[in-house]
Write a protein that holds these residues in place. Structure first.
Motif, PDB file in Angstrom:
ATOM      1  N   GLY A 346       0.803  -1.227   0.000  1.00 17.98           N
ATOM      2  CA  GLY A 346       0.000   0.000   0.000  1.00 17.98           C
ATOM      3  C   GLY A 346       0.830   1.269   0.000  1.00 17.98           C
ATOM      4  N   SER A 347       2.181   1.101  -0.041  1.00 17.43           N
ATOM      5  CA  SER A 347       3.039   2.303  -0.056  1.00 17.43           C
ATOM      6  C   SER A 347       3.839   2.332  -1.368  1.00 17.43           C
ATOM      7  N   PRO A 348       4.345   3.527  -1.748  1.00 19.05           N
ATOM      8  CA  PRO A 348       4.964   3.671  -3.084  1.00 19.05           C
ATOM      9  C   PRO A 348       6.408   3.174  -3.157  1.00 19.05           C
ATOM     10  N   CYS A 365      -0.832   3.388  -5.556  1.00 14.08           N
ATOM     11  CA  CYS A 365      -2.185   2.997  -5.174  1.00 14.08           C
ATOM     12  C   CYS A 365      -3.145   4.136  -5.561  1.00 14.08           C
ATOM     13  N   TYR A 366      -4.015   4.590  -4.646  1.00 13.36           N
ATOM     14  CA  TYR A 366      -4.963   5.660  -5.017  1.00 13.36           C
ATOM     15  C   TYR A 366      -4.580   6.974  -4.326  1.00 13.36           C
ATOM     16  N   ALA A 374       5.948  16.204  -4.097  1.00 15.82           N
ATOM     17  CA  ALA A 374       7.086  15.542  -3.433  1.00 15.82           C
ATOM     18  C   ALA A 374       7.612  14.394  -4.288  1.00 15.82           C
ATOM     19  N   ALA A 375       6.710  13.692  -4.998  1.00 11.74           N
ATOM     20  CA  ALA A 375       7.189  12.599  -5.865  1.00 11.74           C
ATOM     21  C   ALA A 375       8.082  13.203  -6.954  1.00 11.74           C
ATOM     22  N   GLY A 376       7.631  14.343  -7.502  1.00 14.77           N
ATOM     23  CA  GLY A 376       8.453  15.022  -8.519  1.00 14.77           C
ATOM     24  C   GLY A 376       9.797  15.419  -7.930  1.00 14.77           C
ATOM     25  N   PHE A 395      11.154   4.177   0.615  1.00 11.40           N
ATOM     26  CA  PHE A 395      10.333   3.681  -0.510  1.00 11.40           C
ATOM     27  C   PHE A 395      11.174   2.794  -1.422  1.00 11.40           C
ATOM     28  N   ARG A 396      11.857   1.811  -0.822  1.00  9.77           N
ATOM     29  CA  ARG A 396      12.768   0.960  -1.579  1.00  9.77           C
ATOM     30  C   ARG A 396      12.003  -0.185  -2.253  1.00  9.77           C
ATOM     31  N   LEU A 397      12.490  -0.612  -3.421  1.00 12.66           N
ATOM     32  CA  LEU A 397      11.872  -1.750  -4.132  1.00 12.66           C
ATOM     33  C   LEU A 397      12.173  -3.040  -3.361  1.00 12.66           C
ATOM     34  N   ASP A 398      13.390  -3.114  -2.728  1.00 11.31           N
ATOM     35  CA  ASP A 398      13.775  -4.402  -2.111  1.00 11.31           C
ATOM     36  C   ASP A 398      13.179  -4.596  -0.722  1.00 11.31           C
TER      37      ASP A 398
END
Lengths: 418, 987, 167, 87
Positions: A346-348, A365-366, A374-376, A395-398
């Protein structure tokens, strides 16, 4: 770029509005760039803007398969807030709130950021304590949060059902600085700012494959308007994250789901800020034009169709009527759907991909709209410095492999429950 | 009065009184509000959204953008009602909206002075300085001026209903094509549903003077409807609009059951949501007339030509005394014929084309101006048309006095529903309109919705399409022939007329005040995708959903960007096709019936004994029992805890999930689901079990009891009952389908009561004299099946309170009887009923983790149950539980908390900081998961998750609860506050 | 339910869930119980026993009389063919009879109840107004029997009353 | 949306609970952490046909494998998951 102000608006008014320039240049694709950002939504354009403004990297292209803002940026319910509960999320969303608060002056574009408050209602002792926990953690991060009792809620929203509700309202967690912003204006504001600083915004340019260097790293993209090379390729395509990642031979901890949203006919002001129902799936705010903008849960099955089905419409309207029975006489004007890149906790994810030259901004997600600035900012920081921004460090992929999941709702590896 | 003496489909024998803005008028049964207003010469009906320009009645259908009124009053007020679609009823009350102080004199009309500033998107360019003023000044002003009608703010008093329907063929729209199709299918024995959102069926047959098979179009329609009504296999749904197409051949529709009545009849819903599953659907929704773009085209008195004909023919109302026709197709000339037939003067006919059509010869144009290759370039009059300035082909301009302008820019097939699945319509060069290309499955358009504009072709198309459906259904189609159709004016070439060099206020989107110059401005600023154009100018975002504006807007955009309209494309329509009340979608589910209520077998008994109830999911559970004289809930709860720990208490725990897991491989399945072993559980014993999710975190806990080699009885928490049932079915059907194991919920079968306290054995022995309950004979975690008064019961020696305790289950039908018998048997021992609050206090006193601790974010290790994870077998979650993030010693673990000041209150949701640490996120070392006042210890206690908790017993920390304003120094202690050795359990 | 004359409660019926074990066919179960057994969702009755198909290899069994011992007797009769769970207290049973009965059920159930699709012997487990139900058609009046979890009977009865008013 | 349950017949999607992709198979050896990580967390998430798991919670309480296209929701096949690949 003509500066926007009452003065320039007046000056143009009396000359038939013939002197406005194009809001953004409709650029032709070049051979190569330093950075390619795939996805011309709010995140992609904000990334390009901050790469140029904060890091001086302007040899950048934003590739959009359709028209900018045509994906989730143009399909959300425009809510901005930072009322998250986990330390992995709060600093990031609060940094986004700070950027929202300065956006108009920074972009010289009225994105109508209006902080009229976000009120999450609770209906039980256990839910009260869970909201208290979230409110306390926000305050410990310096973010505004107040736990209101029933009477304070009734003073703010007298039209809610306090008399014969199935799950009586006991109170609410309020973030006064939360609110809404005009989603299209955010896209056009960032596009104008980026284009003015030299970023090429290329529409009707769909990415169809990845170009690979000898060592297998990504050196550019194949598009419907020919190949374009770049040192770094950043994916910011929300619901289509898996489809683009697959072009680089990757599978992600993501499922794409449809979230429906709804707007009513225009009405005189009746709902002050954003209100979310704690005992069902319904949240609502009222746009400046008077339409009630509302939604509820995702449909629950994988979908790229940008449309949903009747059971969800019924579930949302049932929640709405249970919470505020006055809206029975309001009429649903329009419904639509976006493609949510639902992640496994549920987190980016804002991180390098495990392939050289490729970077991921996904798993929103939504909740992507509130994260746009902030994502930018953070994706630009990662692309520019190859280091995660401090607010997006978790917000790590691993994290799924190591077990350091950021699971706000505690629902585990089932995307449609987040 | 403008009511014609004869004609119309109104019932002149039934006059109806109504008021508009407080003034009394009258109309007839069969009128719409708009028709009755026009009959009474009421022209000014509303004010536009942005410029507050005076607006009248433009159309005669649901595509009306201007004539929006607030219908009814008080809690029944319906803002933004289209006067053109409101059936008149006696006593109808309507009022104009969005004007102050009055409709006639609206101050906000001053906005027009600022119109050079108020262009499309102006608000993106200003209101930015100073930032603080946005919420305080600019936005409140904008919001108050925005919006149209107002909600009453009162709860909707009406009820709504829902119906499911299934058919072979759904016909959407009962005009000529729709009726012909329904008749064909109906006669062939198909199950047919015909829906039309008008109060009468016939579509534009009701609005035109046409003839079919020797009868008027309206009479032919009435005859077909009568025949269809005689077929049991046909369902006729007037007043019913199909609003959306969904997956699986499902269609949503709203039937306006009582909107034509002052109030719904007793027990009658206001509206009904129809969910229709139709194997085939034919979209026969007709076509929508296109406005023409010219300055002043929004003035009251400027109307669509087909609307003028509709008011004349259907409602016997003359919308004016002297008309000017402005048309780019034959429809305008047909309206001229209708006007002259009703004795109304035609001052001029302006046609954008070079030649007059053939039907022009039937007109008496002796004293009319006729301008070919002409256009209207200005309209005189503000609140009502006074004249029109016409420029003819040579450029000569003449102004003609008139009080009515009938305009027709050709026709757009009403294809909206067909693009609900995201398929873009395609531009037909031949028809100069958009038609459906790819459609939802088994769905096609017929009649003018498919571009077959003439009456003959529409009727033929209906028969053809229905015949094909009948054949696909394997039935033999009825012989169909509809003879001698007297054509009305056909609409050939349907040219899309796009003006160039427009000055002044020429409106494209009437309701949102979007003018031709706004489209030009948007294009010049780069908003050249039709989606950008829509969002930047708000064209098509009003309550008519772009039905009148889109094609004209896209035509202008194509002109500006030097592209063809085919390249520009069009917007796809999204549900609902026309706006629908939120109340009808919610139906029965509102107020206290939002969700079902679940009652236990002892609910009534508890209510009779002072219970206060709490919602636990859909269950109602007794939270505590108020005895006479108790005014504060804590008094009742403390009493219940003390009475139970001191003597004996009884609590209804029937809401726990209960699942029978049966069959030869039941034991194997439970070994694979639970983290600990269950195949080793002897018959007649119960065991506490922990269930993980596959990602290694804790999902649920409960006890499982073995009643036979192949019979386990599993209990779950109340909240996770459905989730565990689904999980068990997933495990045995999907992961390990080879296992021979069956499972079914028995939650509702068993009423279950927990009897706890030192006297619990004595009470049970009194109840069950012939069962040996001595400690050795019925040890801790023992279980067995017995009889009570001949009925099977189950007895378990399990304890959540930490006391000597039992659970007793009986078939829920006799649940209340058993409870009353236990209360009688326990009376001598002072037995009291206790609720969920007291149960919570006691389990916290015992340090038992529950829902607050097992919230999906914690591991077994966090909760001090790491050793339950078997190392001898695989089980769901075992692999992922090994990941570093879940086994990191730095994770928080479960401990107890005591306040240093015994009078202080601890609360769940607070955080823990090291003593003296500054209250900021970086210093958070833990969080309080559960808290309660312990009457046993005389002070507040809590359970908490603390970093390295086990090693910090005795340490002082600060409980931080900012949102409730309390900081409480606390001491970490062992989570088990009462009877840590557990002697009471085993005594 | 006062104003709903076509709906009545059936009190004394014993119920049990019958779940075939691995490899056991419907015919095996039918043979053991001497009754024709439905494979699809259908209702069959014979020799004082009713069987409603509720899933692949699962049935809801009803005895015509309320008898505490009946579920165990059923279990004994089936032996190792099937697992049995007493459900006599689990459900409330309603009988709905008359033309209004079909119209009322069609308001709640998203299942085609037209005689062509649902006739005597047909059965369905579905949801009405967010409440899980199983019902089957007994005869062509039409008459239906409907079972609902006992804890939700008041909620279902309220739905019956509110819809019956407009049937 | 309507879903063709192999046992109950054509039903409203409201009666079902969606789990997700039916392709991942649970590894048999708990020591294989990378295999389990792949099974629990990674998904194809295709824009096209997918075999997926639905639970008929308000019907026959069986798990069903649907073949459905995620672009237009068209369902092309349905079988009881426990009966494995239908012939």
């Amino acid at each position: 770029m003509t500066h926007y102000s009452l003065f320039t608006l007046l000056r143009n008014a009396f000359s038939g509005h013939r002197h406005w320039d194009r809001a953004w240049r409709d650029a032709e694709p070049q051979e190569s760039y330093d950075v390619i950002i795939v996805g011309g939504g709010g995140h992609g354009l904000a990334t390009a803007y901050y790469l140029a403004k904060e890091h001086g990297i302007t040899n950048v292209a934003v590739l959009e398969k359709g028209w900018i803002g045509g994906g989730n940026a143009g399909r959300n319910t425009t809510i901005i807030r930072s009322n998250y509960g986990l330390p992995g999320n709060i600093p990031f969303y609060e940094w986004s709130m700070k950027l929202w608060e300065g956006m108009e002056q920074d972009l010289n574009y009225n994105t109508m950021v209006s902080q009229r408050g976000v009120l999450n209602l609770y209906h039980s002792d256990a839910q009260r304590d869970a909201y208290a926990r979230r409110g306390n953690m926000m305050r410990l991060h310096g973010v505004d949060a107040e736990l209101l009792g029933r009477d304070q809620v009734q003073a703010m929203a007298p039209f809610l059902d306090y008399e014969n509700a199935r799950f009586p309202i006991q109170g609410g967690l309020l973030q006064r600085r939360g609110g809404t912003a005009r989603h299209d204006a955010v896209v056009w504001g960032y596009a104008r700012g980026a284009s003015d600083r030299g970023v090429d915004i290329i529409q009707n340019c769909a990415v169809t494959g990845m170009l690979r260097g000898p060592d297998g790293s990504i050196t550019g993209v194949e598009t419907t308007r020919g190949p374009i090379r770049a040192k770094k390729v950043g994916l910011s395509v929300a619901g289509n994250s898996s489809r683009l990642a697959e072009m680089a031979g990757l599978r992600l901890p993501i499922e794409s789901h449809v979230l429906q949203a709804f707007v009513s006919e225009g009405l005189k002001p009746v709902i002050p800020g954003v209100i979310t129902f704690g005992a069902g799936h319904f949240y609502v705010s009222q746009s400046d034009k008077g339409g009630l903008v509302f939604g509820g849960d995702i449909d629950g099955y994988n979908s790229y169709a940008q449309r949903g089905n009747l059971p969800t419409v019924e579930d949302v309207c049932e929640g709405g009527m249970a919470l505020m029975p006055m809206i029975g006489r309001a009429r649903l004007l329009r419904s639509w759907g976006g493609i949510m890149d639902m992640s496994m906790d549920g987190s980016p994810i804002i991180d390098h991909a495990p392939v050289g030259g490729l970077y991921l901004n996904a798993g929103w997600c939504y909740g992507g709209f509130k994260a746009t600035p902030a994502a930018g900012w953070c994706f630009a920081h990662l692309l520019a410095t190859d280091q995660p921004h401090e607010t997006a460090a978790d917000f790590r992929l691993d994290r799924f492999a190591t077990g350091h999941v950021i699971d706000e709702k505690g629902q585990g590896a089932q995307p449609n429950l987040h | 009065m403008s009511r014609l003496n004869t004609g119309g489909l109104i019932d002149r024998a039934r006059p109806l009184k109504f008021t508009f803005d407080g003034k009394q008028y009258s109309g007839f049964e069969g009128d719409t509000l708009a028709a009755a207003l026009l009959a009474n010469d009421v022209r000014l009906v509303a004010r536009s959204f942005k410029y507050h320009r005076p607006r009248g009645i433009l159309t005669a259908g649901t595509e009306e953008p201007n004539a929006l009124v607030t219908l009814r009053e008080g809690a029944r007020a319906e803002p933004n009602s289209k006067a053109t679609a409101v059936p008149l009823y006696d006593g109808l009350v309507a009022s104009s909206q969005n004007r102050w102080p009055s409709l006639g004199f609206d101050l906000l009309a001053l906005n027009q002075l600022a119109s050079p500033i108020f262009v499309a998107g102006f608000y993106y360019k200003t209101f930015m300085r100073p930032a603080a003023l946005w919420e305080k000044l600019y936005e409140p002003l904008i919001r108050r001026a925005a919006g149209l009608g107002a909600l009453s703010g009162l709860p909707d008093p009406d009820s709504y209903d829902r119906k499911h329907a299934f058919c072979d063929l759904l016909v959407i729209g009962a005009g000529p094509a729709g009726l012909a199709a329904a008749l064909t299918a109906g006669r062939s024995g198909l199950r047919v549903i015909v829906a039309d959102d008008d109060m009468a069926m016939g579509g534009h047959l009701l609005k035109e003077r046409s003839e079919i098979a020797g009868a008027t179009g309206a009479d032919w329609a009435a005859g077909v409807v009568e025949e269809l009504a005689s077929y049991p296999n046909v369902t006729l749904l007037p007043r019913t609009g199909v609003f959306g197409v969904y997956d699986g051949h499902e269609y949503g529709a709203v039937e306006r059951v009582a909107d034509h009545l002052p109030e719904p009849l007793p027990g009658q819903p206001r509206q009904r949501l129809w969910k229709i599953v139709a194997k085939h659907a034919l979209l026969a929704s007709g076509a929508i007339e296109r406005p023409l773009i010219f300055p002043g085209n929004d003035r009251p008195g400027v109307m669509m030509a087909s609307a003028v004909s509709a008011y004349l023919n259907r409602f016997a109302v003359a919308p004016g005394k002297k008309a000017v026709i402005f048309t780019s197709c034959d429809t305008g000339w047909q309206t001229a014929l209708d006007l002259q037939a009703a004795g109304i003067g035609v001052a001029a006919v302006v046609d954008t084309r070079a030649q007059k059509p053939a039907l022009a010869d039937r007109l008496d144009l002796s004293d009319s101006v006729v301008a070919l290759q002409g256009a209207i370039v200005d309209i005189k009059g503000s609140k009502s048309v006074k004249g029109a300035t016409i420029r003819d082909g040579s450029g000569k301009e003449t102004t003609v006095a008139c009080d009515l302008v009938a305009m027709s820019g050709g026709w757009n097939p009403a294809i909206g529903l067909g693009s609900n699945f995201g398929n873009r319509p395609v531009w037909s060069e031949e028809l100069n309109a958009f038609l459906l290309d790819k459609t939802p499955p088994d769905f096609s358009s017929i009649g003018s919705a498919a571009g077959r504009m003439s009456l003959t072709s529409a009727l033929g198309d209906g028969i053809r399409a229905a015949t094909e459906v009948v054949q696909q259904m394997g039935k033999s189609p009825a012989e169909m022939a509809i003879a001698d159709v007297a054509e009305t004016g056909g609409t050939n070439e349907n040219m899309l007329w796009v003006p160039s060099g427009i000055e002044g206020k020429a409106f494209v989107d009437f309701q949102n005040d979007v003018t031709a110059s706004d489209i030009k401005l948007a294009a010049s600023e780069g908003f050249v995708s039709i989606e950008h154009l829509k969002r930047y100018t708000t064209m098509g975002m009003a309550t008519d959903q772009g039905k009148l504006s889109q094609i004209n807007g896209h035509g202008l955009l194509a002109e500006e960007t030097k592209k063809t309209i085919a390249e520009a494309g069009t917007i796809m329509s999204r549900p609902p096709y026309t706006p629908i009340a939120l109340g009808v979608v919610a139906g029965h589910h509102r107020g206290e019936h939002f969700r079902p209520v679940r009652h236990t077998a002892s609910h009534d008994w508890a209510a009779e004994n002072g219970a206060a109830f709490v919602d636990v999911g859909q269950w109602k559970r007794a939270q505590w029992f108020v005895q006479p004289g108790e005014t504060e809930w804590r008094t009742s709860v403390d009493r219940e805890v003390n009475a139970t720990r001191g003597g004996v208490g009884i609590c209804d725990v029937s809401t726990l999930g209960k699942i029978d897991v049966l069959g030869p491989d039941a034991a194997t399945l439970l070994d694979r689901l639970y983290a600990n072993m269950f195949s080793t559980l002897p018959v007649g014993r119960a065991r506490y079990g922990l269930m993980l999710r596959e990602d290694g975190f804790v999902m649920d806990d409960g006890t499982a009891t073995r009643f036979a080699e192949d019979k386990y009885y599993v209990t779950t928490t109340t909240a996770n009952a459905a989730r565990v049932m689904q999980h068990i079915d997933f495990a045995r059907q999907v992961i390990w389908p080879e296992l021979d194991v069956q499972a079914t919920s028995v939650t509702e079968q068993w009423a279950t009561y927990s009897i706890a306290g030192p006297q619990s054995r004595a009470v049970l022995q009194a109840l069950l004299p012939d069962i040996d309950l001595a400690n050795e004979a019925f040890k801790f975690m023992a279980a067995g099946e017995y009889r009570w008064r001949g009925t099977k019961i189950r007895l378990f020696r399990v304890s959540f309170s930490g006391e000597l305790a039992y659970e007793i289950s009986i078939g829920a039908n006799r649940g209340r009887q058993l409870l009353e018998a236990i209360m009688a048997a326990g009376a001598p021992f002072g037995i009291v009923p206790y609720g969920t609050e007291a149960l919570g206090v006691m389990r916290i006193e015992k340090g038992h983790p529950a829902g607050n601790e097992m919230n999906g974010q914690t591991t077994a290790g966090d909760l001090g149950m790491g050793r339950m994870l078997s190392t001898k077998k695989d089980f769901v979650g075992r692999a992922m539980a090994q990941r570093p993030g879940l086994t990191d010693p730095g994770r928080m673990s479960l401990v107890g908390l005591k306040p240093l000041d015994h009078a202080a209150t601890l609360r769940a949701g607070a955080h823990l900081l090291a003593k003296g640490a500054e209250p900021k996120a970086a210093n958070v070392q833990g969080r309080v998961t559960s808290a309660a006042f312990s009457p046993t210890l005389g002070h507040s206690i809590a359970l908490a998750l603390v970093t390295g908790g086990q090693e910090r017993i005795g340490e002082e920390m600060m409980l931080n609860d900012i949102v409730r304003g309390s900081d409480v120094p606390v001491e970490i202690c062992d989570a088990v506050f009462v009877d840590p050795a557990g002697e009471r359990l085993r005594g | 339910m006062d104003n709903v004359d076509f709906i009545s409660r059936r009190e004394n019926v014993s119920l049990a869930a019958v779940m075939a074990r691995k490899g056991v066919t419907a015919a095996d179960i039918g043979g053991a119980l001497a009754v024709e057994i439905p494979k699809a969702p259908a209702y069959r009755s014979g020799s004082g026993l009713g069987l409603v198909g509720t899933g692949p290899g699962t049935w809801l069994a009803l005895s015509e009389t309320l008898d505490n011992e009946w579920p165990s007797a059923l279990e004994a009769a089936l032996g190792s063919l099937a697992s049995v769970s007493d459900q006599s207290s689990g459900y409330a049973i309603y009988r709905l009879s008359g033309a209004n009965a079909r119209e009322l059920l069609q308001r709640g159930a998203a299942i085609d109840l037209d005689p062509l699709a649902f006739s005597a012997g047909s059965a369905a487990t579905t949801v009405i107004s967010h409440i899980g139900v199983t019902f089957w058609q007994v005869d062509d009046t039409p008459t239906y029997d409907l079972v609902v979890f006992r804890s939700m009977r008041e909620s279902l009865e309220h739905w019956f009353e509110s819809v019956a008013a407009s049937v | 949306m309507r879903i063709p349950c192999p046992y109950c017949g054509d039903r409203d999607s409201q009666e079902f609970v969606y789990r997700g992709d039916a392709a991942p198979v649970r590894p048999s050896d708990p020591a294989e952490e990378t295999e389990f990580f792949d099974y629990v967390y990674l998904r194809e998430n295709p824009a096209g046909p997918i075999d997926e798991l639905w639970y008929h919670a308000q019907g026959c309480r069986n798990w069903i494998t649907l073949t459905r296209d995620t672009r237009d929701h068209a369902i092309s096949a349905a079988r009881l998951t426990s009966e494995g690949k239908s012939a």
